[in-house]
Design a protein around this motif. Structure first.
Motif, PDB file in Angstrom:
ATOM      1  N   ASN A   1       0.823  -1.215   0.000  1.00 60.56           N
ATOM      2  CA  ASN A   1       0.000   0.000   0.000  1.00 60.56           C
ATOM      3  C   ASN A   1       0.857   1.264   0.000  1.00 60.56           C
ATOM      4  N   ASP A   2       0.257   2.334  -0.507  1.00 62.33           N
ATOM      5  CA  ASP A   2       0.918   3.642  -0.606  1.00 62.33           C
ATOM      6  C   ASP A   2       0.547   4.495   0.612  1.00 62.33           C
ATOM      7  N   LEU A   3       1.540   5.144   1.208  1.00 61.75           N
ATOM      8  CA  LEU A   3       1.301   6.040   2.344  1.00 61.75           C
ATOM      9  C   LEU A   3       1.534   7.486   1.916  1.00 61.75           C
ATOM     10  N   VAL A   4       0.588   8.358   2.245  1.00 64.95           N
ATOM     11  CA  VAL A   4       0.705   9.769   1.860  1.00 64.95           C
ATOM     12  C   VAL A   4       0.790  10.634   3.119  1.00 64.95           C
ATOM     13  N   PRO A   5       1.969  11.209   3.414  1.00 63.68           N
ATOM     14  CA  PRO A   5       2.068  12.103   4.575  1.00 63.68           C
ATOM     15  C   PRO A   5       1.279  13.384   4.317  1.00 63.68           C
ATOM     16  N   ARG A   6       0.653  13.893   5.386  1.00 65.71           N
ATOM     17  CA  ARG A   6      -0.153  15.110   5.242  1.00 65.71           C
ATOM     18  C   ARG A   6       0.015  15.983   6.477  1.00 65.71           C
ATOM     19  N   GLY A   7       0.240  17.274   6.248  1.00 60.81           N
ATOM     20  CA  GLY A   7       0.273  18.239   7.341  1.00 60.81           C
ATOM     21  C   GLY A   7      -1.097  18.872   7.468  1.00 60.81           C
TER      22      GLY A   7
ATOM     23  N   GLY B   1      12.019  19.860   0.605  1.00 60.51           N
ATOM     24  CA  GLY B   1      11.567  19.957  -0.779  1.00 60.51           C
ATOM     25  C   GLY B   1      11.292  18.645  -1.467  1.00 60.51           C
ATOM     26  N   TRP B   2      11.305  17.516  -0.733  1.00 57.75           N
ATOM     27  CA  TRP B   2      11.103  16.233  -1.406  1.00 57.75           C
ATOM     28  C   TRP B   2       9.686  15.697  -1.241  1.00 57.75           C
ATOM     29  N   GLU B   3       8.802  16.507  -0.721  1.00 51.82           N
ATOM     30  CA  GLU B   3       7.351  16.291  -0.792  1.00 51.82           C
ATOM     31  C   GLU B   3       6.914  14.901  -0.328  1.00 51.82           C
ATOM     32  N   GLY B   4       7.586  14.390   0.678  1.00 51.38           N
ATOM     33  CA  GLY B   4       7.129  13.134   1.275  1.00 51.38           C
ATOM     34  C   GLY B   4       7.463  11.889   0.482  1.00 51.38           C
ATOM     35  N   ILE B   5       8.344  11.975  -0.514  1.00 52.78           N
ATOM     36  CA  ILE B   5       8.665  10.748  -1.266  1.00 52.78           C
ATOM     37  C   ILE B   5       9.764   9.943  -0.598  1.00 52.78           C
TER      38      ILE B   5
ATOM     39  N   ARG C   1       3.646   7.718  -3.721  1.00 57.95           N
ATOM     40  CA  ARG C   1       3.938   7.279  -5.094  1.00 57.95           C
ATOM     41  C   ARG C   1       3.375   8.270  -6.120  1.00 57.95           C
ATOM     42  N   GLY C   2       4.123   8.415  -7.178  1.00 54.09           N
ATOM     43  CA  GLY C   2       3.621   9.211  -8.305  1.00 54.09           C
ATOM     44  C   GLY C   2       3.635  10.710  -8.068  1.00 54.09           C
ATOM     45  N   LYS C   3       4.323  11.149  -7.024  1.00 56.32           N
ATOM     46  CA  LYS C   3       4.392  12.585  -6.751  1.00 56.32           C
ATOM     47  C   LYS C   3       5.751  13.121  -7.171  1.00 56.32           C
TER      48      LYS C   3
END
Lengths: 117, 389
Positions: free
Chosen positions: B58-64, B181-185, B385-387
């Motif tokens: 599964n893909d994990l997306v960090p969010r502030g 600057g790496w946007e959570g990747i 992923r994909g960002k």
């Protein structure tokens, strides 16, 4: 200054309201933020989440375009759809039966719990 | 999902429909499918979640705070990790002017905390009311005072990152390439040690209006030579007219001295409020798409002139060359802008990041660097992923 009550129905979803919202401060989940409720409302979702808005309009004060959360309107939609919390139901039943939202009270008795939506 | 639900306290995870809809987009309004939201409270929570994601693919997306404008926090059949419960603010190291904070601390909350100590964190993006320290690091935020204070990477002494292998890294200023600057990747930032600075003793503002773009840019060069300059904001005639101001090229210059003409705190606050409401007001006026190119000084006249001729409203941080032209959805001139900016040696993303919106425009150098970081920190592709590219 009194808050101008003309409603701006548009939320731009910028999220600047989150930290001003007392409910978000407690819940810390997006659906309980003013933006989250606006997203749910715009998606046509009717949910008990709308009852968690305190109607304080702190979000409107900080909103850069003065969007009004229209919490009353969202709640009205719930009423129309008969979506109620147990507290709502108890309150309405008590008003109908006893003439007050608290239920049976003896002469001079002060209610020990206040129930609200 | 049942396995994931079993890993956390019921208060720390939600697969409710309302939750998934509310987290299906950030301020970019780019939609995606959110499978679940997790609110980690400890590093152990994070490691457990990453282990599950690696095992199940599964893909994990960090969010502030979800205030990003390029879809960096938009899920794509992903589990969102919300940093809202990582809000601890450590004690201030007064001699060193440093503080350790968790990633979910909003910037304004931090600065309110620092105010009694006459200190502040000076990297202030327009979304400062809500923007979190973790999100700001992930996008290498610049903002309203970048002309004086630069970007956030210059103010992070150390950041704690948990990567896609569940390994905890304490990355110092020398390792900036792996964090800002790496946007959570590369993983999720959970904590940062930040440098602080003193609140300026003096502050003043000047508003300047010009009919002539060339004359205005000459004044920009003159203002930038003032060592007390602390902000230099631009509003073009189209943007000014849309929000009810005189249709002129307008500069807002702030000084940490009394060089400005407006000195009363209440008047300065009113001017900043008007400036900070521009973005939302232009959205309301029918221009919801915010671009953020960073333009080299030698290309500013031709670019700003082209934007004005096209009737495109623009505001931005001209002191550092970052401007925010505003467009209708799908306006073909957005691509023309990208071509113009790239051809003149500028960057199409000055401070919003690439996210989903601009990933196909990532440079070869950025792709190579991102791939190297992904191999180092997240070889299984657990995070975002994909960002970015």
């Amino acid at each position: 200054m009194l808050i101008e009550l003309l409603e701006n129905p548009v939320c731009t979803e910028c999220g600047l309201c989150r930290e001003a919202c007392p409910v978000f401060q407690i819940q810390q989940q997006e659906e309980f933020s003013p933006r989250g409720r606006a997203i749910l409302g715009s998606a046509g979702i009717r949910t008990l989440v709308f009852y968690q808005c305190t109607l304080c309009r702190s979000c409107r004060v900080v909103c850069p375009i003065g969007h009004d959360p229209a919490g009353e309107t969202l709640r009205a939609g719930l009423i129309e759809a008969s979506i109620e919390t147990p507290a709502n139901q108890a309150m309405i039943a008590n008003i109908r039966e006893y003439g007050n939202p608290f239920g049976p009270l003896a002469e001079g008795e002060v209610p020990k719990t206040l129930t609200c939506c | 999902m049942q396995q994931l639900l079993s890993l956390f306290h019921p208060d720390q995870i939600s697969i409710r429909h309302e939750t998934r809809i509310a987290y299906s987009r950030d301020a970019s309004r780019i939609h995606g499918e959110c499978l679940a939201v997790v609110w980690p409270e400890t590093i152990e929570d994070m490691i457990r979640l990453i282990g599950w994601a690696a095992e199940t693919g599964n893909d994990l997306v960090p969010r502030g705070a979800g205030t990003g404008l390029c879809g960096g926090a938009t899920p794509q059949n992903s589990v969102v990790i919300d940093s809202a419960r990582l809000r601890q603010i450590g004690s201030i190291d007064i001699p060193a002017n440093k503080i350790v904070v968790e990633a979910g601390v909003p910037l304004d909350l931090l600065n309110r905390h620092l105010k009694p100590f006459e200190l502040f964190f000076p990297v202030i993006p327009g979304s400062h009311r809500s923007a979190t320290i973790g999100g700001m690091i992930a996008t290498n935020a610049a903002g309203l005072h970048a002309v004086r204070y630069g970007r956030i990477d210059e103010w992070v002494a150390e950041a704690t990152l948990i990567d896609g292998k569940g390994i905890i890294h304490h990355l110092s200023a020398g390792d900036r390439g792996g964090i800002a600057g790496w946007e959570g990747i590369t993983g999720m930032i959970v904590q940062a040690a930040l440098h602080l600075t003193e609140i300026p003793q003096q502050r003043s503002l000047t508003l300047l209006c010009f009919d002539d773009l060339k004359g205005m840019l000459e004044e920009v060069a003159h203002l930038k030579a003032n060592p007390s300059l602390s902000a230099l904001e631009y509003i073009n005639p189209q943007a000014a007219a849309l929000v009810g101001w005189a249709a002129k090229h307008t500069l807002l210059a702030e000084f940490h001295s009394m060089d400005g003409k407006v000195e009363a705190t209440i008047d300065m606050a009113a001017i900043w409020r008007a400036r900070e409401s521009l973005s939302a007001r232009l959205t309301l006026a029918g221009f919801p798409i915010s671009e953020d190119p960073q333009i080299l000084p030698e290309a500013q006249e031709s670019t700003l002139d082209w934007l004005a001729i096209q009737g495109i409203p623009v505001f931005g941080h001209l002191g550092v060359g970052i401007i925010h032209p505003r467009f209708l959805q799908g306006d073909p001139r957005i691509l023309e802008l990208y071509h113009r900016v790239s051809a003149s040696g500028g960057q199409i993303s000055g401070e919003h990041g690439m996210g989903l919106k601009k990933r196909q425009w990532a440079s070869l150098a950025m792709k190579v660097k991102a791939q190297a970081l992904k191999t180092q920190f997240d070889p299984q592709g657990v995070f975002n992923r994909g960002k970015l590219c």
